[in-house]
Design a protein around this motif. Structure first.
Motif, short mmCIF file in Angstrom:
data_model
loop_
_atom_site.label_atom_id
_atom_site.label_comp_id
_atom_site.label_asym_id
_atom_site.label_seq_id
_atom_site.Cartn_x
_atom_site.Cartn_y
_atom_site.Cartn_z
N GLN A 1 0.84 -1.18 0.00
CA GLN A 1 0.00 0.00 0.00
C GLN A 1 0.88 1.24 0.00
O GLN A 1 1.84 1.34 0.76
CB GLN A 1 -0.90 0.01 1.23
CG GLN A 1 -1.87 1.17 1.26
CD GLN A 1 -2.82 1.09 2.44
OE1 GLN A 1 -2.82 0.12 3.18
NE2 GLN A 1 -3.63 2.10 2.60
N LEU A 2 0.54 2.21 -0.85
CA LEU A 2 1.33 3.42 -0.96
C LEU A 2 1.20 4.28 0.29
O LEU A 2 0.10 4.48 0.81
CB LEU A 2 0.86 4.22 -2.18
CG LEU A 2 1.55 5.57 -2.40
CD1 LEU A 2 3.03 5.36 -2.69
CD2 LEU A 2 0.87 6.31 -3.53
N ARG A 3 2.33 4.78 0.76
CA ARG A 3 2.34 5.69 1.91
C ARG A 3 3.23 6.89 1.55
O ARG A 3 4.34 6.72 1.07
CB ARG A 3 2.89 4.99 3.14
CG ARG A 3 2.89 5.83 4.41
CD ARG A 3 3.20 4.99 5.64
NE ARG A 3 3.22 5.79 6.87
CZ ARG A 3 4.31 6.03 7.59
NH1 ARG A 3 5.46 5.54 7.20
NH2 ARG A 3 4.25 6.76 8.68
N LEU A 4 2.70 8.08 1.79
CA LEU A 4 3.41 9.32 1.54
C LEU A 4 3.59 10.06 2.86
O LEU A 4 2.63 10.20 3.62
CB LEU A 4 2.63 10.21 0.57
CG LEU A 4 2.27 9.61 -0.79
CD1 LEU A 4 1.32 10.53 -1.54
CD2 LEU A 4 3.51 9.35 -1.60
N VAL A 5 4.80 10.52 3.12
CA VAL A 5 5.07 11.23 4.36
C VAL A 5 5.86 12.50 4.06
O VAL A 5 6.98 12.42 3.54
CB VAL A 5 5.85 10.36 5.36
CG1 VAL A 5 6.15 11.15 6.64
CG2 VAL A 5 5.07 9.10 5.69
N GLU A 6 5.28 13.65 4.41
CA GLU A 6 5.93 14.93 4.20
C GLU A 6 6.76 15.34 5.41
O GLU A 6 6.48 14.91 6.54
CB GLU A 6 4.89 16.03 3.94
CG GLU A 6 3.95 15.80 2.78
CD GLU A 6 2.67 15.10 3.19
OE1 GLU A 6 1.68 15.19 2.44
OE2 GLU A 6 2.65 14.47 4.27
N SER A 7 7.75 16.18 5.15
CA SER A 7 8.56 16.76 6.22
C SER A 7 9.12 18.08 5.74
O SER A 7 9.08 18.38 4.54
CB SER A 7 9.69 15.81 6.63
OG SER A 7 10.56 15.56 5.54
N GLY A 8 9.64 18.86 6.68
CA GLY A 8 10.32 20.10 6.33
C GLY A 8 9.54 21.37 6.59
O GLY A 8 10.05 22.47 6.39
N GLY A 9 8.30 21.25 7.04
CA GLY A 9 7.54 22.44 7.34
C GLY A 9 8.04 23.13 8.60
O GLY A 9 8.91 22.63 9.30
N TYR A 94 0.75 21.74 3.71
CA TYR A 94 1.19 21.29 2.39
C TYR A 94 1.15 19.77 2.34
O TYR A 94 1.72 19.08 3.21
CB TYR A 94 2.59 21.81 2.10
CG TYR A 94 2.62 23.27 1.74
CD1 TYR A 94 2.36 24.24 2.69
CD2 TYR A 94 2.87 23.68 0.43
CE1 TYR A 94 2.35 25.59 2.36
CE2 TYR A 94 2.88 25.03 0.09
CZ TYR A 94 2.61 25.97 1.07
OH TYR A 94 2.61 27.31 0.72
N HIS A 95 0.50 19.26 1.30
CA HIS A 95 0.35 17.83 1.11
C HIS A 95 1.02 17.41 -0.19
O HIS A 95 0.87 18.10 -1.21
CB HIS A 95 -1.12 17.44 1.00
CG HIS A 95 -1.95 17.79 2.18
ND1 HIS A 95 -2.18 16.90 3.22
CD2 HIS A 95 -2.63 18.93 2.49
CE1 HIS A 95 -2.95 17.48 4.11
NE2 HIS A 95 -3.24 18.71 3.71
N CYS A 96 1.72 16.30 -0.18
CA CYS A 96 2.17 15.76 -1.45
C CYS A 96 1.10 14.81 -1.97
O CYS A 96 0.25 14.32 -1.21
CB CYS A 96 3.53 15.09 -1.36
SG CYS A 96 3.60 13.62 -0.38
N ALA A 97 1.14 14.57 -3.27
CA ALA A 97 0.10 13.80 -3.92
C ALA A 97 0.69 12.87 -4.96
O ALA A 97 1.63 13.21 -5.68
CB ALA A 97 -0.91 14.72 -4.59
N ALA A 98 0.10 11.67 -5.02
CA ALA A 98 0.41 10.70 -6.06
C ALA A 98 -0.88 10.39 -6.82
O ALA A 98 -1.97 10.59 -6.27
CB ALA A 98 1.02 9.44 -5.44
N THR A 120 2.27 18.72 6.02
CA THR A 120 3.22 19.39 6.91
C THR A 120 2.85 20.87 6.95
O THR A 120 2.56 21.47 5.92
CB THR A 120 4.67 19.18 6.45
OG1 THR A 120 5.57 19.75 7.41
CG2 THR A 120 4.95 19.77 5.08
N GLN A 121 2.85 21.45 8.15
CA GLN A 121 2.41 22.82 8.32
C GLN A 121 3.52 23.80 7.96
O GLN A 121 4.66 23.67 8.42
CB GLN A 121 1.99 23.07 9.77
CG GLN A 121 1.59 24.49 10.08
CD GLN A 121 0.27 24.89 9.47
OE1 GLN A 121 -0.74 24.22 9.67
NE2 GLN A 121 0.26 25.99 8.72
N VAL A 122 3.17 24.79 7.15
CA VAL A 122 4.07 25.89 6.84
C VAL A 122 3.39 27.17 7.32
O VAL A 122 2.24 27.45 6.96
CB VAL A 122 4.35 25.98 5.33
CG1 VAL A 122 5.10 27.26 4.99
CG2 VAL A 122 5.13 24.76 4.86
#
Length: 126
Positions: A1-9, A94-98, A120-122
């Motif tokens: 199952q695809l999992r996306l995880v953002e960071s850096g905000g 901010y959300h990344c998307a596939a 991730t919050q900016v």
């Protein structure tokens, strides 16, 4: 199952910079466009930028053109968003998307079937 995880905000002053990262796991995204969206309080989610599978084509919302740069590293299954000259109006989650989502020069749009990261919050403020 695809999992996306953002960071850096984080919190940054106007005019500052941040670099967001989104790491994907579960399957390779080498043949998929990837994107960044954002949602400010009280507003709908909007497309910010997207990038073709080979990184050769990139598209941006008018509001971020010339300030944001999207890139990807397929060896790391990761997409990045370099944000410069940040403004208070860039404040959002901010959300990344596939896929599936629309990634074209004139439209960057998600749907109910888009794969999203949690975000991730900016925050841009003095």
């Amino acid at each position: 199952q695809l999992r996306l995880v953002e960071s850096g905000g984080g919190l940054v002053q106007p005019g500052g910079s941040l670099r967001l990262s989104c790491a994907a796991s579960g399957r390779s995204l080498d043949y998929s466009a990837l994107g960044w969206f954002r949602q400010a309080p009280g507003k709908e989610r909007e497309g910010v930028s997207c990038i073709s599978p080979d990184g050769g084509s990139t598209y941006y919302a008018d509001s971020v053109k010339g300030r944001f740069t999207i890139s990807r590293d397929n060896t790391k299954n990761t997409v990045y968003l370099q944000m410069n000259s940040l403004k208070p109006e860039d404040t959002a989650v901010y959300h990344c998307a596939a896929p599936p989502f629309v990634c074209t020069p004139g439209l960057i749009q998600g749907s109910g079937q888009t794969n999203w990261g949690p975000g991730t919050q900016v925050a841009v403020a003095t």
